[in-house]
Design a protein around this motif. Structure first.
Motif, mmCIF file in Angstrom:
data_model
loop_
_atom_site.group_PDB
_atom_site.id
_atom_site.type_symbol
_atom_site.label_atom_id
_atom_site.label_comp_id
_atom_site.label_asym_id
_atom_site.label_seq_id
_atom_site.Cartn_x
_atom_site.Cartn_y
_atom_site.Cartn_z
ATOM 1 N N PRO A 1 -6.281 3.327 -1.937
ATOM 2 C CA PRO A 1 -5.615 2.570 -0.868
ATOM 3 C C PRO A 1 -4.120 2.385 -1.104
ATOM 4 O O PRO A 1 -3.340 2.397 -0.146
ATOM 5 C CB PRO A 1 -6.347 1.228 -0.867
ATOM 6 N N GLY A 2 -3.716 2.231 -2.365
ATOM 7 C CA GLY A 2 -2.286 2.063 -2.670
ATOM 8 C C GLY A 2 -1.514 3.335 -2.358
ATOM 9 O O GLY A 2 -0.418 3.290 -1.793
ATOM 10 N N LEU A 3 -2.079 4.470 -2.711
ATOM 11 C CA LEU A 3 -1.421 5.747 -2.419
ATOM 12 C C LEU A 3 -1.389 6.006 -0.910
ATOM 13 O O LEU A 3 -0.395 6.500 -0.369
ATOM 14 C CB LEU A 3 -2.137 6.898 -3.134
ATOM 15 N N ARG A 4 -2.495 5.660 -0.234
ATOM 16 C CA ARG A 4 -2.526 5.868 1.234
ATOM 17 C C ARG A 4 -1.409 5.067 1.899
ATOM 18 O O ARG A 4 -0.802 5.512 2.871
ATOM 19 C CB ARG A 4 -3.891 5.463 1.812
ATOM 20 N N LYS A 5 -1.152 3.892 1.365
ATOM 21 C CA LYS A 5 -0.085 3.051 1.916
ATOM 22 C C LYS A 5 1.284 3.735 1.814
ATOM 23 O O LYS A 5 2.125 3.579 2.700
ATOM 24 C CB LYS A 5 -0.052 1.717 1.169
ATOM 25 N N THR A 6 1.493 4.492 0.734
ATOM 26 C CA THR A 6 2.793 5.169 0.584
ATOM 27 C C THR A 6 2.970 6.267 1.631
ATOM 28 O O THR A 6 4.069 6.756 1.840
ATOM 29 C CB THR A 6 2.985 5.786 -0.822
ATOM 30 N N TYR A 7 1.877 6.656 2.272
ATOM 31 C CA TYR A 7 1.955 7.667 3.345
ATOM 32 C C TYR A 7 2.666 7.119 4.594
ATOM 33 O O TYR A 7 3.192 7.877 5.391
ATOM 34 C CB TYR A 7 0.552 8.105 3.781
ATOM 35 N N GLU A 8 2.621 5.783 4.755
ATOM 36 C CA GLU A 8 3.070 5.151 6.006
ATOM 37 C C GLU A 8 4.527 5.474 6.366
ATOM 38 O O GLU A 8 4.858 5.729 7.524
ATOM 39 C CB GLU A 8 2.926 3.621 5.910
ATOM 40 N N TRP A 9 5.380 5.467 5.324
ATOM 41 C CA TRP A 9 6.818 5.646 5.491
ATOM 42 C C TRP A 9 7.142 6.804 6.437
ATOM 43 O O TRP A 9 7.819 6.637 7.458
ATOM 44 C CB TRP A 9 7.411 5.901 4.094
ATOM 45 N N ARG A 10 6.596 7.977 6.117
ATOM 46 C CA ARG A 10 6.931 9.161 6.906
ATOM 47 C C ARG A 10 6.215 9.157 8.254
ATOM 48 O O ARG A 10 6.729 9.690 9.224
ATOM 49 C CB ARG A 10 6.579 10.433 6.133
ATOM 50 N N ILE A 11 5.015 8.547 8.286
ATOM 51 C CA ILE A 11 4.266 8.514 9.550
ATOM 52 C C ILE A 11 5.039 7.700 10.582
ATOM 53 O O ILE A 11 5.203 8.115 11.732
ATOM 54 C CB ILE A 11 2.871 7.886 9.336
ATOM 55 N N GLN A 12 5.540 6.537 10.110
ATOM 56 C CA GLN A 12 6.266 5.677 11.054
ATOM 57 C C GLN A 12 7.559 6.326 11.505
ATOM 58 O O GLN A 12 7.935 6.240 12.669
ATOM 59 C CB GLN A 12 6.523 4.311 10.403
ATOM 60 N N ARG A 13 8.226 6.996 10.561
ATOM 61 C CA ARG A 13 9.470 7.678 10.912
ATOM 62 C C ARG A 13 9.195 8.762 11.965
ATOM 63 O O ARG A 13 9.925 8.889 12.938
ATOM 64 C CB ARG A 13 10.090 8.293 9.656
ATOM 65 N N ALA A 14 8.097 9.499 11.761
ATOM 66 C CA ALA A 14 7.772 10.584 12.686
ATOM 67 C C ALA A 14 7.385 10.042 14.058
ATOM 68 O O ALA A 14 7.668 10.654 15.084
ATOM 69 C CB ALA A 14 6.637 11.434 12.111
ATOM 70 N N ALA A 15 6.752 8.857 14.061
ATOM 71 C CA ALA A 15 6.263 8.289 15.318
ATOM 72 C C ALA A 15 7.396 7.871 16.252
ATOM 73 O O ALA A 15 7.198 7.742 17.463
ATOM 74 C CB ALA A 15 5.358 7.095 15.022
ATOM 75 N N GLN A 16 8.590 7.666 15.684
ATOM 76 C CA GLN A 16 9.716 7.231 16.515
ATOM 77 C C GLN A 16 10.359 8.367 17.291
ATOM 78 O O GLN A 16 11.259 8.152 18.101
ATOM 79 C CB GLN A 16 10.782 6.561 15.631
#
Ligand SMILES: [Zn+2]
Length: 491
Positions: free
Chosen positions: A333-348
């Protein structure tokens, strides 16, 4: 007085003479010699000679300790050798172990256990060696390297850059910050005392001239340097300084841009923004310029690690959000959380930006066969680890190889990028990269022919790592153990 001959003719003496004659005959007749004993004997395998892109059928391979000790026609080898473990490999294909030359470990100090749980995933997918291209727990990873060698930690062979060299206050954590030449000198001394396997240099804040200085000094210290190339420099400047590998295909793409030097100079002088520089680079690619630049890189011995699958995943997050990937079950779960950064950037991104991202991916990926034609060694690497969303340790390398073939490499060339390029980069082809006596007993037995179809690298029956045989049930247990750990962490 009894005659000597009479005594010698006693039943005991006759038997003794017969035995002596028998042993003498044994010694002079090698055909009757007892077979030598080894740890593992793989029989009737089809060997994949990756270097010559050909198959060698009906072969036997013998391993003892962590080495291959014999290879040859099955009948010949089986006459001379026996082993504790005999593996029937008829209709199967044996390749040297796969290497992932660009992985990361990190995310936060408290994620050490989650990162460690990734190690068996590599082995379970046939990856016997990984090159850690630096993260934010570098000293921990150097400890793992030692523990793996000592046998107290299970994982693939591990090469590591240790902490990377960066500028002052970089976006990356766990780095050695350098604001001056003296800082770079100190950094290289520190890396040498850590016995790192190579030097990783990134440029979020490192000054361009210090980047070149760090590459030169690393080389002068006998270390290979790899990294991202600062926007204010040309790829040729990095090559001339002595960079050994360029990480990520975008940088190699830039070398094919006609105005690369002018764009670098404009950016370096502060005349244009990073966005403008990127747009100009994206629009300025020219195949003739590229081929000339790539032949130059080939001549300099510069390798390229494309990490293409990561680019594809990011470019296509609009079409595939990966939220239901089976492989998420292997990522804590901690590693999955580090995935968020790029996902949110891409979503914009706007629709036009998404369109542009797709086009950019294909434009950059198209240089793969050009690099190959120019003689540049392409080195398979995934960028798997924290931050890099949905690039899964293990299976990610197989996805990477499939993309190389989709973009124009032959399956043999793709295989070579994951089997021979890594050892060649480290100067270790005498030990790895082919199946021959004296080489490391790192092997993968496949159920299909990877020269016909690169997807056969996924159909793994057995992995031999440092001489230890892991059969399919053992590999499945490795996968299940990591899944169980992640499931517990998810509670
Ligand atoms: Zn990376």
């Amino acid at each position: 007085m009894l005659e000597y001959a009479t005594v010698g003719a006693s039943p005991w003496c006759r038997m003794k003479n017969l035995l002596l004659a028998f042993f003498a005959a044994m010694a002079s007749a090698p055909l009757l010699a007892a077979p030598k004993h080894a740890d593992a004997l793989i029989r009737h395998a089809t060997l994949v000679d990756v270097e010559r892109a050909r198959l060698v059928r009906d072969q036997a391979v013998v391993t003892a300790g962590d080495r291959i000790v014999a290879v040859g026609n099955d009948a010949d080898v089986a006459r001379d050798w026996t082993a504790t473990r005999i593996i029937e490999a008829k209709d199967r294909y044996l390749i040297p172990g796969l290497w992932d030359m660009h992985v990361h470990f990190g995310g936060a100090p408290e994620l050490v256990a989650e990162n460690q749980a990734l190690l068996p995933l590599y082995v379970a997918h046939g990856i016997t060696t990984v090159r850690d291209a630096s993260g934010d727990i570098p000293l921990e990873v150097l400890n793992w390297r030692r523990a793996i060698i000592l046998g107290s930690l299970f994982g693939p062979n591990l090469f590591s850059s240790g902490p990377k060299i960066e500028g002052l206050k970089p976006i990356w954590k766990g780095t050695i910050e350098a604001g001056s030449e003296a800082d770079v000198d100190k950094a290289i001394d520190q890396l040498k005392s850590l016995h790192v396997d190579f030097v990783k240099i990134t440029d979020s804040t490192l000054k361009p001239e210090l980047f070149l200085y760090a590459v030169r000094e690393a080389r002068a210290a006998g270390l290979r340097a790899s990294g991202h190339i600062p926007m204010a420099l040309t790829v040729r400047q990095a090559a001339d300084a002595g960079i050994s590998s360029i990480e990520h295909l975008d940088y190699a793409f830039n070398a094919g841009v006609k105005d690369e030097a002018a764009i670098a100079a404009d950016f370096g002088a502060g005349r244009i923004t990073r966005e403008t520089a990127r747009d100009r680079l994206d629009a300025g690619f020219d195949e003739r310029t590229a081929m000339r630049a790539y032949r130059y890189l080939a001549g300099k011995g510069v390798f390229v690690t494309p990490t293409l699958n990561g680019s594809r995943i990011l470019a296509y997050l609009d079409e595939d959000t990966h939220q239901h990937d089976d492989y998420l079950a292997y990522i804590g779960p901690g590693l999955r959380k580090t995935y968020e950064w790029r996902i949110q950037r891409a979503a914009q991104a706007s629709a036009a930006q998404v369109e542009q991202r797709h086009a950019h991916y294909h434009r950059v990926a198209a240089v793969i066969p050009m690099l190959q034609r120019a003689g540049v060694t392409i080195m398979a690497g995934t960028d798997a680890g924290y931050l890099n969303s949905f690039i899964y340790p293990g299976i990610g390398l197989h996805d990477e190889l499939a993309l190389y073939v989709e973009k124009g490499l032959t399956p043999a060339q793709a295989l070579s990028s994951a089997i021979r390029a890594g050892p060649r980069w480290f100067g270790l082809l005498d030990k790895y990269g082919s199946i021959a006596p004296g080489k490391a007993a790192d092997l993968v037995l496949l159920n299909g022919n990877p020269l016909d179809d690169i997807r056969a690298t996924r159909a793994i029956e057995i992995v031999v790592l440092r001489g230890t045989v892991h059969d399919r049930p053992a590999l499945d247990r490795m996968l299940a153990e990591t899944r169980a750990k992640v499931a517990a962490w998810n509670q």
